[in-house]
Design a protein around this motif. Structure first.
Motif, mmCIF file in Angstrom:
data_model
loop_
_atom_site.group_PDB
_atom_site.id
_atom_site.type_symbol
_atom_site.label_atom_id
_atom_site.label_comp_id
_atom_site.label_asym_id
_atom_site.label_seq_id
_atom_site.Cartn_x
_atom_site.Cartn_y
_atom_site.Cartn_z
ATOM 1 N N THR A 1 0.919 -1.155 -0.129
ATOM 2 C CA THR A 1 0.035 -0.096 -0.031
ATOM 3 C C THR A 1 1.067 1.287 0.093
ATOM 4 O O THR A 1 0.465 2.219 -0.521
ATOM 5 C CB THR A 1 -0.979 0.129 1.253
ATOM 6 N N LYS A 2 2.227 1.214 0.810
ATOM 7 C CA LYS A 2 2.818 2.403 0.695
ATOM 8 C C LYS A 2 3.333 2.858 -0.919
ATOM 9 O O LYS A 2 3.572 3.523 -1.219
ATOM 10 C CB LYS A 2 4.094 2.025 1.551
ATOM 11 N N ALA A 3 3.674 1.509 -1.460
ATOM 12 C CA ALA A 3 4.416 1.941 -2.781
ATOM 13 C C ALA A 3 3.182 2.249 -3.767
ATOM 14 O O ALA A 3 3.425 3.117 -4.757
ATOM 15 C CB ALA A 3 4.755 0.506 -3.269
ATOM 16 N N GLU A 4 1.809 1.950 -3.619
ATOM 17 C CA GLU A 4 0.877 2.448 -4.200
ATOM 18 C C GLU A 4 0.671 3.899 -3.927
ATOM 19 O O GLU A 4 0.199 4.734 -5.043
ATOM 20 C CB GLU A 4 -0.678 1.761 -4.074
ATOM 21 N N GLU A 5 0.831 4.272 -2.676
ATOM 22 C CA GLU A 5 0.551 5.876 -2.181
ATOM 23 C C GLU A 5 1.704 6.729 -2.848
ATOM 24 O O GLU A 5 1.297 7.914 -3.605
ATOM 25 C CB GLU A 5 0.763 5.706 -0.738
ATOM 26 N N LYS A 6 3.108 6.130 -2.848
ATOM 27 C CA LYS A 6 4.155 6.886 -3.061
ATOM 28 C C LYS A 6 4.494 6.830 -4.533
ATOM 29 O O LYS A 6 4.956 7.822 -5.121
ATOM 30 C CB LYS A 6 5.319 6.348 -2.316
ATOM 31 N N ARG A 7 4.220 5.878 -5.320
ATOM 32 C CA ARG A 7 4.463 5.489 -6.729
ATOM 33 C C ARG A 7 6.117 5.910 -6.984
ATOM 34 O O ARG A 7 6.454 6.542 -7.845
ATOM 35 C CB ARG A 7 3.540 6.565 -7.664
ATOM 36 N N ARG A 8 6.697 5.220 -6.119
ATOM 37 C CA ARG A 8 8.226 5.379 -6.256
ATOM 38 C C ARG A 8 8.778 4.624 -7.350
ATOM 39 O O ARG A 8 8.306 3.456 -7.842
ATOM 40 C CB ARG A 8 8.705 5.048 -5.024
ATOM 41 N N THR A 9 9.824 5.144 -7.918
ATOM 42 C CA THR A 9 10.558 4.149 -9.047
ATOM 43 C C THR A 9 11.677 3.412 -8.499
ATOM 44 O O THR A 9 12.320 2.833 -9.430
ATOM 45 C CB THR A 9 11.038 5.200 -10.250
ATOM 46 N N SER A 10 12.072 3.452 -7.412
ATOM 47 C CA SER A 10 13.230 2.930 -6.695
ATOM 48 C C SER A 10 12.929 2.771 -5.269
ATOM 49 O O SER A 10 12.244 3.371 -4.539
ATOM 50 C CB SER A 10 14.512 3.959 -6.748
ATOM 51 N N VAL A 11 13.497 1.356 -4.859
ATOM 52 C CA VAL A 11 13.196 1.030 -3.541
ATOM 53 C C VAL A 11 14.157 1.990 -2.438
ATOM 54 O O VAL A 11 13.886 2.084 -1.182
ATOM 55 C CB VAL A 11 13.871 -0.212 -3.212
ATOM 56 N N THR A 12 15.232 2.770 -3.017
ATOM 57 C CA THR A 12 15.976 3.659 -2.259
ATOM 58 C C THR A 12 15.289 4.997 -1.895
ATOM 59 O O THR A 12 15.562 5.659 -0.836
ATOM 60 C CB THR A 12 17.030 4.026 -2.751
ATOM 61 N N GLU A 13 13.945 5.278 -2.806
ATOM 62 C CA GLU A 13 13.218 6.506 -2.382
ATOM 63 C C GLU A 13 12.618 6.478 -1.056
ATOM 64 O O GLU A 13 12.141 5.473 -0.526
ATOM 65 C CB GLU A 13 12.356 6.872 -3.642
#
Length: 329
Positions: free
Chosen positions: A244-256
């Protein structure tokens, strides 16, 4: 000689009556009273209040309760209850200490037939209600304190870091009283920053916005609690959280989103945790020196479920104790 004894008919002692001291919480909206409180108010022979500006009075009068503006002494209140009357005293914010102390002295003197005294809370604080007090105190400090009124987010940043470290220390030391105090200090930083943020001319927000944001985040990231998904293990909960965090942030890297200004060991452990959770195979960069060795150690600790920062602090405390022991010899 016959003698007779006349017996006077038994008399019932007078009913001394009843005093109800009605208390309310300023943290609950006026007029929201318990059912026992409304019953006491509507059935009382007299309702008194020493504060003509008490916030409950408009609502009591709207409900048909007659309230007299009066501040009786203990003796006067006892007399008002004579004959079985019930008098309700709507307590002021201080709780009527002078009146209750006077009643206690009068009861201890034995000079009066004391009425029954009942303390009746008319409204109760909900969990977290004292946070309202903190917000009010912070408002006043921000407005009236020469130091606090000039503080900025930037100027306070170092205190947030200090207080966070002191909280961690109290947890590791196991001192419960210090833990409570340090949690309060961290909470103060949150409320202080939120209060400063209210004054921003372009993008103001308040403590309610801060709380509302984290409430929404928690609900969204716990679909197994507030939604229809299920999770029976901590690993499944973490999976829900990361997804859910990835869906919220829409990050392109795990380091973001990994703060680079955190302590080195914690930073290394966080990065390796992100990589491992994502299922990536990323070899460590080649290099010589203690930094690369520490990176490998931090990764090993994280993989074994050990916080490398906490482990190093524990070892450092043991070393400190050894130093002190050597100094005493």
């Amino acid at each position: 000689m016959n003698t007779t004894t006349d017996h006077a008919p038994a008399t019932t002692p007078p009913d001394p009556g009843r005093i109800v001291l009605l208390t309310t919480s300023h943290r609950v909206a006026p007029g929201l009273l318990s059912w026992p409180a409304w019953q006491a108010l509507h059935t009382a022979d007299e309702v008194l209040c020493a504060d003509a500006g008490h916030p409950q009075l408009p609502y009591l009068r709207e409900a048909g309760v007659t309230v007299a503006d009066a501040s009786p002494s203990a003796e006067e209140l006892v007399d008002a209850c004579a004959g079985g009357r019930t008098v309700v005293v709507v307590a002021t914010g201080e709780g009527e200490p002078a009146l209750t102390d006077g009643l206690a002295r009068l009861a201890g003197s034995g000079r009066a037939d004391m009425p029954e005294l009942e303390l009746l809370p008319a409204s109760y604080d909900l969990p977290g209600a004292r946070l309202l007090d903190l917000v009010q105190v912070m408002d006043r400090i921000r407005a009236e304190c020469p130091w606090s009124s000039r503080q900025t987010h930037q100027g306070l940043a170092k205190y947030a870091i200090e207080e966070a470290y002191e909280l961690v220390e109290s947890i590791e030391e196991g001192e419960r009283e210090e833990l409570r105090e340090e949690l309060g200090d961290v909470l103060l930083q949150v409320v202080f920053h939120a209060r400063i943020a209210e004054e921003d001319p372009d993008e103001p927000f308040s403590i309610d916005d801060v709380a509302g944001g984290i409430v929404a985040k928690l609900i969204h990231r716990h679909p197994h609690v507030f939604g229809e998904e299920t999770a029976t293990t901590p690993e499944e909960v973490k999976e829900h959280w990361l997804r859910t965090k990835a869906e919220e942030k829409r990050r392109t890297s795990v380091t973001e989103g990994v703060p680079l200004h955190q302590p080195g060991l914690a930073l290394a452990a966080k990065l390796t945790s992100r990589v491992r959770t994502a299922g990536l195979e990323v070899p460590f960069p080649e290099g010589e020196g203690i930094g690369y060795e520490l990176l490998a150690l931090a990764a090993r600790a994280e993989a074994e479920g050990v916080d490398p920062e906490a482990a190093l602090r524990a070892a450092a405390r043991a070393y400190r104790d050894a130093v002190r022991a050597a100094e005493e010899n």
